[in-house]
Scaffold this active site. Structure first.
Site, PDB file in Angstrom:
ATOM      1  N   ASP A 105       0.867  -1.176   0.000  1.00 16.13           N
ATOM      2  CA  ASP A 105       0.000   0.000   0.000  1.00 16.13           C
ATOM      3  C   ASP A 105       0.902   1.224   0.000  1.00 16.13           C
ATOM      4  O   ASP A 105       2.035   1.189   0.463  1.00 16.13           O
ATOM      5  CB  ASP A 105      -0.929  -0.013   1.207  1.00 16.13           C
ATOM      6  CG  ASP A 105      -1.913   1.142   1.152  1.00 16.13           C
ATOM      7  OD1 ASP A 105      -2.209   1.599   0.028  1.00 16.13           O
ATOM      8  OD2 ASP A 105      -2.362   1.600   2.205  1.00 16.13           O
ATOM      9  N   ASP A 280      -8.088  -6.949   0.976  1.00  9.82           N
ATOM     10  CA  ASP A 280      -7.162  -7.073   2.099  1.00  9.82           C
ATOM     11  C   ASP A 280      -7.856  -6.478   3.305  1.00  9.82           C
ATOM     12  O   ASP A 280      -8.724  -5.618   3.165  1.00  9.82           O
ATOM     13  CB  ASP A 280      -5.871  -6.291   1.853  1.00  9.82           C
ATOM     14  CG  ASP A 280      -6.055  -4.821   2.155  1.00  9.82           C
ATOM     15  OD1 ASP A 280      -6.652  -4.125   1.312  1.00  9.82           O
ATOM     16  OD2 ASP A 280      -5.648  -4.367   3.241  1.00  9.82           O
ATOM     17  N   CYS A 318     -13.522 -26.883  10.355  1.00  2.56           N
ATOM     18  CA  CYS A 318     -12.285 -26.286   9.861  1.00  2.56           C
ATOM     19  C   CYS A 318     -11.144 -27.295   9.938  1.00  2.56           C
ATOM     20  O   CYS A 318     -11.036 -28.062  10.886  1.00  2.56           O
ATOM     21  CB  CYS A 318     -11.951 -25.044  10.697  1.00  2.56           C
ATOM     22  SG  CYS A 318     -10.404 -24.257  10.217  1.00  2.56           S
ATOM     23  N   CYS A 320      -7.867 -26.395   9.801  1.00  5.09           N
ATOM     24  CA  CYS A 320      -6.599 -25.742  10.115  1.00  5.09           C
ATOM     25  C   CYS A 320      -5.920 -26.424  11.300  1.00  5.09           C
ATOM     26  O   CYS A 320      -6.545 -27.181  12.043  1.00  5.09           O
ATOM     27  CB  CYS A 320      -6.805 -24.246  10.398  1.00  5.09           C
ATOM     28  SG  CYS A 320      -7.369 -23.861  12.057  1.00  5.09           S
ATOM     29  N   CYS A 323      -7.676 -25.925  14.705  1.00  4.43           N
ATOM     30  CA  CYS A 323      -8.911 -26.694  14.912  1.00  4.43           C
ATOM     31  C   CYS A 323      -8.671 -28.199  14.958  1.00  4.43           C
ATOM     32  O   CYS A 323      -9.398 -28.923  15.629  1.00  4.43           O
ATOM     33  CB  CYS A 323      -9.922 -26.352  13.820  1.00  4.43           C
ATOM     34  SG  CYS A 323     -10.541 -24.663  13.973  1.00  4.43           S
ATOM     35  N   HIS A 349      -6.012 -19.639  12.449  1.00  6.41           N
ATOM     36  CA  HIS A 349      -7.399 -20.020  12.197  1.00  6.41           C
ATOM     37  C   HIS A 349      -8.159 -18.959  11.403  1.00  6.41           C
ATOM     38  O   HIS A 349      -8.820 -19.267  10.410  1.00  6.41           O
ATOM     39  CB  HIS A 349      -8.157 -20.306  13.492  1.00  6.41           C
ATOM     40  CG  HIS A 349      -9.614 -20.483  13.222  1.00  6.41           C
ATOM     41  ND1 HIS A 349     -10.135 -21.649  12.715  1.00  6.41           N
ATOM     42  CD2 HIS A 349     -10.643 -19.588  13.260  1.00  6.41           C
ATOM     43  CE1 HIS A 349     -11.426 -21.484  12.475  1.00  6.41           C
ATOM     44  NE2 HIS A 349     -11.763 -20.242  12.795  1.00  6.41           N
TER      45      HIS A 349
END
Length: 392
Positions: A105, A280, A318, A320, A323, A349
């Site tokens: 940015d 984003d 989930c 991930c 999890c 997560h």
RNA sequence: GGAGGGGUUCCCGAGUGGCCAAAGGGAACAGACUGUAAAUCUGUCGUCGUGAGACUUCGGAGGUUCAAAUCCUCCCCCCUCCA
């Protein structure tokens, strides 16, 4: 520096800047954007790593999440450690050990969020460092130079992010300035940094004609993509959606479209619905550090007492690491105990959630069932949907 | 045994006659967070009541006073130093 630029150019992959549409479903699009450090599949969510680090996570973590591109920030990296220092270490990718694409940015948002420290003129923006009070100047030209020094894959032009509540006259004046700045940035580097893509930022506040004018003034110039800036700055959900759905179709279909700083899962789905390709937001990482976690059943605050003896996974659906491995009771304990591991596990997560969301969106667009996904996400966030986040 | 210091609302800790249901931290509970000056910020935090307000609290028991966490008496407990 020329030697450094030549070296970075030589290392860049071919076709940087090419945007290919794979499929559409209504206005929603699935595509691929090629950059110097590889391709990204859109719609995409880009984790924010302001100072050259996605807070609490290492590049290994980001790879495990399937992150395709992350953000850096020109303002912050210029002030510390400084873009030239980073260039001497071979650019931001080498310095931070992240070999995939990076979007930086421009600092336009800091011009907005640190407004008490700056002065805007035709030339650029004079500001004081929030770190030590020292005085600096950003111009459209030197902001691109700084981003070239970082070797950003996608550079953003310097803009003024207009505060919510700005009147028509101010918004109009600001938009014209942002437009002139964008053209100056493009003209300063017509060919010189072809592999460092340059995106323009459209503004226009909360006036439809100004939004349209901002876009019209920029589309015919040779930018690699177009961003919608100045949304989610304090307006109501309904207002944001009105302008999102109004402005997005005005952007050229052949170029990538980026909705800056947005947003919640429902915002992202709406953005995709409107035809946005890139997003984003600090929400998944900041909220992770503040205990708010996104699950397939909606948002939960892991600090709540009700999870103290909850042995189930954070989100049963989930996959991930967090999890698969830990219970809600343990995650609450880590958070309550101020253990640093909480930041990492929660960030892993939440980013998994956001990245899965856009991946699902892409798949659903390819299969022509995006609308069903949208309805489902709306049902997960009924309050937000009722507040105006369920247009389209 | 002698000298001194101290016991305050869950914890630490201010407060030495009225403006005190009692500063400030912490803990606890809840909420917020959208191109990151954010491991940050906000609210609640004696009981009852929507509220005005009422009631019960500052080791214990008495007392002085229009009024006491604050002054007096006795008692209980803790700490430091000296013997």
């Amino acid at each position: 520096m020329q030697e450094y630029y030549d070296k970075m150019t030589a290392q860049a992959r071919p076709h940087a800047g090419r945007f290919t549409l794979n499929a559409t479903d209504g206005a929603a699009r699935a595509g691929v954007l090629d950059t110097a450090h590889g391709s990204i599949e859109t719609p995409i969510f880009m984790p924010v790593g302001t100072v050259g680090s996605v807070k609490a996570l290492a590049p290994d973590d980001l790879h495990a999440l399937g992150a395709q591109i992350i953000l850096g920030n020109t303002y912050h990296l210029y002030l510390r450690p400084n873009d030239k220092l980073i260039a001497r270490r071979g650019g931001l990718h080498t310095f931070s050990a992240w070999d995939k694409p990076i979007l930086t940015d421009s600092g336009g948002f800091q011009v907005f969020s640190l407004s008490s420290l700056r002065k805007i003129s035709e030339q650029g923006v004079e500001f004081r460092s929030h770190l030590d009070g020292s005085k600096h100047v950003f111009t459209p030209e030197n902001v691109v130079e700084i981003q070239r020094n970082l070797n950003s894959d996608i550079m953003m032009v310097l803009d003024e992010c207009v505060p919510y509540g700005a009147d028509y006259a101010y918004t109009e004046k600001s938009l014209e300035l942002t437009t002139r700045w964008a053209l100056r940035a493009r003209q300063a580097y017509p060919q010189g940094c072809a592999h460092n893509l340059l995106f323009a930022i459209t503004q226009g506040g909360f006036f439809k004609d100004l939004r349209a004018r901002s876009i019209a003034a920029l589309v015919d110039h040779d930018f690699d993509g177009f961003a919608i800036g100045g949304l989610s700055v304090g307006e109501s959900k309904a207002e944001m959606m009105t302008h999102l759905y109004h402005a997005t179709p005005l952007l050229p279909a052949a170029k990538a479209r980026y909705l800056m700083g947005v947003g919640t899962p429902l915002d992202i789905i709406n953005g995709i619905c409107a035809g946005i390709d890139m997003f984003d937001c600090v929400l998944p990482t900041r909220n992770a550090r503040n205990g708010t976690l996104y699950t397939s059943l909606g948002k939960i605050n892991i600090k709540r007492k009700e999870y103290a003896e909850d042995d189930g996974p954070l989100d049963p659906q989930c996959q991930c690491y967090t999890c698969r491995t830990f219970s809600r009771a343990y995650l609450r304990h880590l958070y309550t105990s101020k253990e640093l591991l909480a930041f990492r596990l929660n960030s892993l997560h939440n980013l998994t959630y956001f990245l899965s969301l856009v991946r699902e969106a892409r798949e659903s667009i390819m299969q022509g069932r995006f609308h069903a996904l949208k309805r489902h996400i709306e049902s997960l966030y009924p309050e937000e949907a009722a507040a105006g986040g369920a247009i389209g």
